[in-house]
Design an enzyme around this catalytic site. Structure first.
Site, PDB file in Angstrom:
ATOM      1  N   THR A  77      41.114  72.340  55.223  1.00 41.16           N
ATOM      2  CA  THR A  77      41.042  72.112  56.657  1.00 41.16           C
ATOM      3  C   THR A  77      41.019  70.616  56.939  1.00 41.16           C
ATOM      4  OG1 THR A  77      38.621  72.093  56.666  1.00 41.16           O
ATOM      5  CG2 THR A  77      39.699  74.218  56.962  1.00 41.16           C
ATOM      6  N   GLU A 105      42.447  78.860  58.373  1.00 44.58           N
ATOM      7  CA  GLU A 105      41.663  79.994  57.884  1.00 44.58           C
ATOM      8  C   GLU A 105      42.306  81.354  58.161  1.00 44.58           C
ATOM      9  OE1 GLU A 105      38.566  76.729  58.787  1.00 44.58           O
ATOM     10  OE2 GLU A 105      40.498  77.404  59.590  1.00 44.58           O
ATOM     11  N   LYS A 131      30.063  71.212  79.543  1.00 41.09           N
ATOM     12  CA  LYS A 131      29.031  72.007  80.201  1.00 41.09           C
ATOM     13  C   LYS A 131      28.441  71.197  81.354  1.00 41.09           C
ATOM     14  CE  LYS A 131      28.005  74.480  75.924  1.00 41.09           C
ATOM     15  NZ  LYS A 131      27.003  74.809  74.891  1.00 41.09           N
ATOM     16  N   TRP A 152      30.704  76.220  82.478  1.00 41.32           N
ATOM     17  CA  TRP A 152      31.626  75.743  81.451  1.00 41.32           C
ATOM     18  C   TRP A 152      32.939  75.318  82.107  1.00 41.32           C
ATOM     19  CZ3 TRP A 152      31.554  79.086  76.348  1.00 41.32           C
ATOM     20  CH2 TRP A 152      30.272  78.992  75.777  1.00 41.32           C
TER      21      TRP A 152
END
Length: 549
Positions: free
Chosen positions: A185, A331, A445, A450
């Site tokens: 990654t 992944e 936030k 959100w």
């Protein structure tokens, strides 16, 4: 009662054998540092791959060894994909655009014994070689005439290595769950983590990727894989295309060059391609400036980052090319979702279809997905609720290399039900179209609500004077956080912060409107081309909004 069917193992080598017998004359065209237009057939590819397999054996490579590649998209890298995995070793693709210390860590952590390296990446290897104790030999991907000068002692030439090797090789058969590939990654925090693919997961992923509603690969198509082979298997294209006999056109080190891409598309009659948004912006800008066309290109797949609406509209309106946005991760091998119209949508307006294209698409068979709230309660697919996106399936990670494989323990990425938390925040509508609204770590936030940074960014880049934009949350004394838009102007274009804020007024919910716009010359990116929000937040860590000054 047991079935009475053969229990053949899913082997990557079987793709090669099938392609050689069924599509021997299909072409693979490559741009390389030593040849601007190399051309050979699937038959040639299979023969040379067997020679390479014999060369690996002569080097002393053993079953399970990790063998690194630092290379671009071309025929030699493709040979490595199949020879290494087909022999029972692990093809460890390494991103040469990573920071040198990350490349050093990755090679040592994987314990690579041999490294195959492109000529253009040799300076990086020369700088790191003294810190790579496990690497026995470096093989340069070129011919003798183009071998670079180097002070390294343990260096071989690829073409000389395979030249005298037998063209006969018996591909071994073993358990399909054996490791076949490895990719780390490229996260912005901590060390990269190793993802290990199996023959089984890779083969199933290739089947899914070739489906009509995904890439629609076939012997009647020509594919230009711009997404790099050094990261997450070029989205599986080196397997799905060879499996179906698709003509391959490989851009080599020119994957970001608009002029080269246009020339390859037109001259080789490319029908579909895959790449990240920045690549497509470069191509579209070149087409605008040059006046040249891409008449054969019917569709492109976009992933790696949210695709701005302007890319979708420019491809459709100017070039009659359809954009298929998808979503996935290292992944997930990486295929997770992709855009596709359902029956009954034929009557949709262009605007309605574009609205769907801006989403990340519907789940591909093999991938289960769900969204959950902060207490891990599953949320409805109503297009309103949004939460953490979790997935599971036969080509989704169950653990990272060298870390805990036990669900619930630190370092294990899945929970006790086998769900992998992607780190994305998403919503899914009743038709199954998923839309990433943010990364968990990038959500703004503000006042208990959100705010999606991606929505702000997509709206901002639709302004004709904005080349690229990133939205981040910055401290606000009343609302804790408010959005700050950091933008790059297009060359020779002027626009003010007030003009951008006014432009966004009817494109965003009032609470999502940024409180300020700051212009910069360029934005930081990760090695895979994604916006580096961590670096951007650090740059603006002391920023104060005008009203808070």
């Amino acid at each position: 009662m047991q079935a009475l069917m053969m229990n053949s193992q899913l082997m990557i080598s079987n793709i090669l054998k099938h392609a050689e017998k069924n599509y021997p004359n299909r072409e693979i065209v490559s741009v390389t540092a030593d040849n601007p237009r190399h051309r050979y057939t699937y038959k040639d590819f299979a023969v040379r791959t067997r020679q390479l397999a014999n060369a690996l054996d002569a080097l002393g490579a053993k079953f399970g060894d990790r063998i690194g590649t630092l290379a671009w998209n071309d025929y030699r890298h493709l040979e490595l994909y199949y020879a290494i995995s087909g022999s029972g070793m692990v093809c460890h693709t390494i991103n040469p655009k990573l920071f040198p210390e990350q490349v050093n860590y990755i090679i040592n952590h994987a314990e690579d014994r041999f490294i195959f390296v492109d000529v253009l990446v040799m300076p990086l290897i020369e700088a790191l070689a003294a810190h790579l104790p496990n690497v026995e030999t470096f093989i340069v991907l070129t011919n003798k005439a183009n071998m670079p000068q180097t002070k390294l002692q343990n260096v071989l030439c690829y073409e000389e290595l395979i030249a005298d090797k037998s063209t006969e090789f018996e591909w071994p058969e073993f358990d399909e769950n054996t490791a076949s590939g490895m990719c780390y990654t490229s996260g912005t925090t901590g060390n990269p983590k190793g993802v290990v693919y199996s023959h089984r997961s890779t083969m199933l992923h290739a089947y899914a990727g070739a489906l009509p509603d995904v890439t629609n690969s076939s012997g009647r198509e020509t594919c230009l894989p711009i997404v790099p082979m050094f990261h997450v298997n070029a989205w599986g294209l080196p397997f799905g295309t060879v499996m179906t006999g698709t003509k391959l056109v490989m851009p080599g080190p020119k994957m970001g060059d608009g002029e080269t891409l246009q020339n390859l598309i037109e001259s080789e009659n490319v029908s579909f391609s895959s790449g990240v948004p920045t690549i497509w912006l470069a191509l579209l800008d070149y087409l605008d400036k040059s006046g040249k066309k891409i008449p054969s290109l019917s569709r492109v797949t976009v992933g790696g980052a949210a695709c701005p609406r302007t890319i979708i509209e420019r491809f459709k309106q100017q070039h009659n090319t359809m954009v298929y946005q998808g979503w996935g991760m290292t992944e997930t091998s990486p295929l997770g979702t992709i855009f596709g119209l359902q029956p009954g949508m034929e009557a949709y307006t262009d605007e309605q279809i574009t609205d769907l294209q801006t989403m990340q698409g519907r789940g591909v068979f093999g991938i289960e997905m769900r969204i959950v709230d902060e207490d891990n309660n599953e949320l409805p697919w109503d297009g309103v609720a949004f939460g953490a996106l979790k997935v599971r399936g036969p080509w989704v990670i169950s653990g990272y290399y060298g870390m805990s494989q036990t669900p619930g323990e630190e370092g294990c990425p899945v929970d006790d039900k086998g769900w992998f938390d992607t780190g994305d925040v998403a919503t899914i509508n009743p038709d199954g179209y998923m839309q990433i609204t943010d990364r968990t770590k990038d959500v703004i936030k503000s006042g208990g609500e959100w705010v999606s940074s991606i929505d702000i960014e997509n709206a901002a880049v639709s302004h004709p004077a904005i080349a690229e934009a990133a939205a981040i949350g910055r401290y606000h004394p009343k609302w804790t956080e408010r959005p700050l838009l950091v933008a790059v102007r297009k060359d020779d274009m002027q626009v003010t912060s007030a003009e951008i804020l006014s432009f966004l007024t009817d494109k965003l919910h009032k609470w999502s409107l940024p409180d300020d716009v700051v212009f910069v010359d360029e934005l930081p990116h990760t090695a895979t081309g994604k916006l580096n929000k961590l670096a951007l937040r650090k740059t603006f860590e002391d920023y104060e909004f005008p009203e808070a000054g």
